[in-house]
Design a protein around this motif. Sequence first.
Motif, PDB file in Angstrom:
ATOM      1  N   GLU A 222       0.836  -1.190   0.000  1.00 30.64           N
ATOM      2  CA  GLU A 222       0.000   0.000   0.000  1.00 30.64           C
ATOM      3  C   GLU A 222       0.873   1.243   0.000  1.00 30.64           C
ATOM      4  N   GLY A 223       0.248   2.372  -0.323  1.00 32.52           N
ATOM      5  CA  GLY A 223       0.901   3.655  -0.189  1.00 32.52           C
ATOM      6  C   GLY A 223       1.770   4.027  -1.374  1.00 32.52           C
ATOM      7  N   PRO A 224       2.407   5.201  -1.314  1.00 29.76           N
ATOM      8  CA  PRO A 224       3.256   5.675  -2.405  1.00 29.76           C
ATOM      9  C   PRO A 224       4.327   4.651  -2.768  1.00 29.76           C
ATOM     10  N   GLY A 225       4.567   4.530  -4.059  1.00 37.09           N
ATOM     11  CA  GLY A 225       5.563   3.577  -4.534  1.00 37.09           C
ATOM     12  C   GLY A 225       4.989   2.244  -4.949  1.00 37.09           C
ATOM     13  N   HIS A 226       3.709   2.022  -4.663  1.00 34.13           N
ATOM     14  CA  HIS A 226       3.082   0.765  -5.037  1.00 34.13           C
ATOM     15  C   HIS A 226       2.068   0.920  -6.174  1.00 34.13           C
TER      16      HIS A 226
END
Length: 342
Positions: A222-226
């Motif tokens: 989850e979250g930024p970068g995914h």
Amino acid sequence: MSNLAAVMPELGRIEIRDLPEPQPGPREAVVSIEAVGVCGSDTAYFTHGRIGDWVVDGPLILGHEVSGRVVAIGDRVSQVVVGDRVAIEPGTPCRDCEDCLAGRYHLCPRLKFLATPPYDGALVQRVALDERNLFVVPDGMSYEEAALCEPLSVGIWACRRADLRAGERVRVSGAGPVGILAAQVARALGASSVVVSDVAEFRLDKARELGFEVEHSGAVGEGPGHEDADVLLECSGAPGVLAQGLWRLRNGGRAAMVGMPKQDVSLPLSRLNVKEISIALVNRYAHTWPTAISLVSSGRVDVSALVTHRFPLEQTQDALTLASRVPDSLKAVVYPQGSPPK
């Protein structure tokens, strides 16, 4: 001649009854029902007696994933003839309200949907149906495949609601029948990649057999970068899965919510707002049967690969309880006219 039906006289019990022979009215045809897929909604009505505002309040015949053969026609029938093999769209709208006239007939407030209380379904040997709900299928398509055009239509509608475009990357959460069918539709429509996630290894194996990349839901980041997808098709209905999947969408991504959770869904909208993601809800389908028949008959979608169990009409109760008894099962089909094909 008997007209046997699998009737639910009370929750959790099926009995076989002989019903009166149906008589076709104007623009109706009598259809010999040849194959009926068991849906999760059938199981819910059988076990719990309700889905949302639809409550079972008397004897009910289940089954809305249906195909058959036309055996009689009424007055003013022009779209089918006796002998036609047909896939059946289970919802009959009024055709006159604002939604119907706008083409949104699936949202008709007076929609009569097979196996949705108070309307009986199609686990019966013969039934009279509006000819406009009947779609002739090619000779090479089996009755089983024709019946499964119904769950396939949910997958088609999900892709349309998500405005899926060729070349996009797609994630499908939930590898049940609708999830796997939605994944196949996405691939047929030109998705550059389709990743299917679930918690059940049996279902992931089925998706893998059909050529999809799979991912265990517990391993989803989850979250930024995914962000690795343009479109999310959420087909599980499991709590938290929609929010989890939304984090995987790029800026401007689109999601279609197919699986309906039993409780309200919490979304971190204040954080997702910066991504300007669009979320569309999915309520059945509209104008999908010609596409479904084309996808199956052309071989671009394999619906029968999902069928793990087949039952005669007298074993309908076993079909309805299959998922609770056999974890490694996916789709059951009931054959009202006799024994399933070997």
